[in-house]
Design a protein around this motif. Structure first.
Motif, mmCIF file in Angstrom:
data_model
loop_
_atom_site.group_PDB
_atom_site.id
_atom_site.type_symbol
_atom_site.label_atom_id
_atom_site.label_comp_id
_atom_site.label_asym_id
_atom_site.label_seq_id
_atom_site.Cartn_x
_atom_site.Cartn_y
_atom_site.Cartn_z
ATOM 1 N N ASN A 132 -12.291 3.934 4.218
ATOM 2 C CA ASN A 132 -12.044 2.977 3.521
ATOM 3 C C ASN A 132 -11.085 3.437 2.288
ATOM 4 O O ASN A 132 -11.474 3.923 1.379
ATOM 5 N N ARG B 261 -16.229 -0.955 6.670
ATOM 6 C CA ARG B 261 -15.186 -0.317 6.812
ATOM 7 C C ARG B 261 -15.346 1.096 6.608
ATOM 8 O O ARG B 261 -15.711 1.686 5.688
ATOM 9 N N PHE C 137 -5.430 -2.375 5.675
ATOM 10 C CA PHE C 137 -6.570 -2.918 5.884
ATOM 11 C C PHE C 137 -6.612 -4.074 7.122
ATOM 12 O O PHE C 137 -6.093 -5.270 6.524
ATOM 13 N N ASN D 123 -4.709 -2.848 -2.348
ATOM 14 C CA ASN D 123 -6.156 -2.742 -1.571
ATOM 15 C C ASN D 123 -6.184 -3.726 -0.801
ATOM 16 O O ASN D 123 -7.123 -3.872 0.102
ATOM 17 N N ARG D 124 -5.386 -4.962 -0.731
ATOM 18 C CA ARG D 124 -5.642 -6.030 -0.101
ATOM 19 C C ARG D 124 -4.487 -6.312 0.858
ATOM 20 O O ARG D 124 -3.908 -7.339 1.492
ATOM 21 N N HIS E 297 -9.127 3.020 -0.083
ATOM 22 C CA HIS E 297 -8.835 2.215 -1.023
ATOM 23 C C HIS E 297 -8.065 3.149 -2.267
ATOM 24 O O HIS E 297 -8.343 4.248 -2.287
ATOM 25 N N GLU F 130 -2.703 -6.063 4.331
ATOM 26 C CA GLU F 130 -3.149 -6.192 5.755
ATOM 27 C C GLU F 130 -2.471 -5.154 6.652
ATOM 28 O O GLU F 130 -2.998 -5.005 7.441
ATOM 29 N N ARG G 5 -12.616 -1.634 -3.469
ATOM 30 C CA ARG G 5 -11.258 -2.270 -2.644
ATOM 31 C C ARG G 5 -11.260 -3.742 -2.932
ATOM 32 O O ARG G 5 -10.162 -4.040 -3.525
ATOM 33 N N TYR G 6 -12.294 -4.193 -2.820
ATOM 34 C CA TYR G 6 -12.062 -5.922 -2.912
ATOM 35 C C TYR G 6 -12.091 -6.281 -4.234
ATOM 36 O O TYR G 6 -11.276 -7.326 -4.476
ATOM 37 N N ALA H 228 -8.028 -7.682 5.390
ATOM 38 C CA ALA H 228 -8.030 -7.237 4.058
ATOM 39 C C ALA H 228 -8.908 -8.345 3.062
ATOM 40 O O ALA H 228 -9.246 -7.901 2.103
ATOM 41 N N TYR I 25 0.802 -1.133 0.124
ATOM 42 C CA TYR I 25 -0.064 -0.041 -0.004
ATOM 43 C C TYR I 25 0.816 1.404 -0.156
ATOM 44 O O TYR I 25 0.451 2.175 -0.842
#
Ligand code: HEM
Length: 371
Positions: free
Chosen positions: A311, A308, A298, A292-293, A313, A295, A255-256, A301, A21
């Motif tokens: 968020n 969230r 997030f 975006n994943r 992202h 940890e 994000r996901y 994540a 990130y």
């Protein structure tokens, strides 16, 4: 990979990849060190309209151009678009027969952004199929690395740019005579007030909108429905309180399942990033989908969690090139889901349920989604 080598060089491609990130955010927002001018061509005359457009230029030119085109995406303009987008979503839903097999992509999430962009640019809706062919050629890559495949692609891209140029030139000339409530008229209005967007720049911007705004928004809408098939409880939760929950759910889909997984930059000078020693001129790919994943940023994540808040992202990028169309993409996704929910309060898979992902490293979405 993200933990062990957050920034590493891929010797085969000769490019750097940033996965964590903090590095991804740094690459995207540090315009002083990372350039968006990825073209190898030296002269502007040799560059394509996309290579000359907002997304591919650096300050001070970027600052100037962005301050002009952002007029077309203000909250006031968004408010005016809402009823127009609602009408398009309703029209598409009217055309779906709930008794037969539904493909969400071809019947809904694909045509919606194309129709919206046609309306926003103020071009005839009948030209939709031309838009599809044009945008596919602009974003296409060569079939393989053979000189024939590269030549075939270049020829078709040149033809496409020429057709787009001729097409928009004529539209612009009509809009000069008869301005309406669309982006081109707004931009021509800005020109009339003595500011600096040339006709070629307006054409380049229209082409960028076609390319940047269609497939991305289709994928956001498809990915949202993809998440609902996995987490049906969330569909019901949104249905109970769309006003508060839907915007949060859309951010979590971004994000996901980020529609744009990565953007690249060129190092302007020698840079040390973590353990990486990047040389001036090296390509650095910032993997937002991975960031975006992360940890470290997030909590949990890997979990789809619409609660969230905040968020932060990076699905729309970060810094000066932050997606100009983000408010529009969010609005389209919101309306698409709201209108769908009104027709289908239950989100149920049929026995023919199937989905087919798009085969791409940079784009995350669905080619087909049979419910
Ligand atoms: C820029 C993603 C929808 C217009 C960007 C960037 C990203 C992005 C990541 C940053 C590029 C960079 O840093 O180099 C997305 C996603 C979308 C979406 C995920 C949908 C979910 C749209 C729409 C439009 C649009 C609907 C307009 C109709 C633009 C423009 C830029 C941009 C003009 C360039 C901004 C600049 O360079 O200053 N987008 N986009 N995008 N996007 Fe989007």
């Amino acid at each position: 990979m993200r933990k062990e080598s957050p920034v590493r060089k891929d010797e085969r491609r000769g490019a750097w990849d940033a996965f964590d990130y903090q590095s991804v955010k740094y690459v995207l927002e540090t315009k002083e060190l990372f350039s968006s001018n990825r073209s190898k061509k030296q002269e502007d005359e040799q560059k394509s309209p996309i290579e000359l457009s907002l997304i591919s230029i650096d300050p001070p030119k970027h600052t100037q151009m962005r301050s002009l085109v952002k007029k077309a995406f203000t909250p006031k303009v968004m408010k005016e678009w809402r009823p127009r987008i609602e009408r398009i979503a309703k029209q598409l839903l009217d055309e779906i027969d709930p008794a037969s097999e539904i493909d969400i992509v071809t019947q809904f999430s694909y045509p919606l952004p194309v129709m919206v962009i046609a309306e926003i640019l103020g071009v005839p809706i009948e030209d939709q199929s031309k838009f599809k062919e044009w945008s596919e050629w602009v974003v296409a890559g060569p079939k393989d690395n053979s000189p024939e495949a590269i030549k075939h692609l270049e020829q078709n891209q040149q033809r496409t740019y020429h057709e787009l140029y001729v097409y928009f030139k004529e539209i612009i000339s009509n809009k000069r005579e008869h301005p309406e409530k669309d982006i081109i008229s707004v931009l021509l209005g800005a020109e009339a007030q003595g500011t600096v967007l040339s006709e070629d720049e307006i054409i380049g911007f229209c082409i960028l909108l076609l390319v940047a705004g269609n497939e991305t928004t289709t994928n956001l809408i498809s990915n949202a429905f993809y998440c609902f098939t996995e987490f049906p409880d969330i569909y019901e939760e949104i249905l109970r309180n769309p006003k508060d929950i839907l915007p949060l759910a859309i951010e979590e889909v971004l994000r996901y399942r980020s529609p744009v997984q990565a953007m690249s930059r060129v190092a302007k000078e020698d840079i040390i990033l973590g353990d990486a020693q990047i040389k001036a001129g090296d390509i650095v790919v910032a993997w937002m989908g991975s960031a975006n994943r992360d940890e470290q940023q997030f909590e949990q994540a890997g979990q789809f969690n619409i609660k969230r808040k905040p968020n932060p992202h990076l699905a729309f990028g970060k810094g000066i090139h932050f997606c100009l169309g983000a408010p529009l993409a969010r609005l389209e996704a919101e309306i698409a889901i709201e209108e769908w929910m009104k027709r289908y309060p239950k989100f149920e898979k049929s026995s023919n349920f199937s989905l087919e992902p798009i085969e791409s490293t940079f784009v995350y979405g669905l080619k087909e989604f049979k419910l």
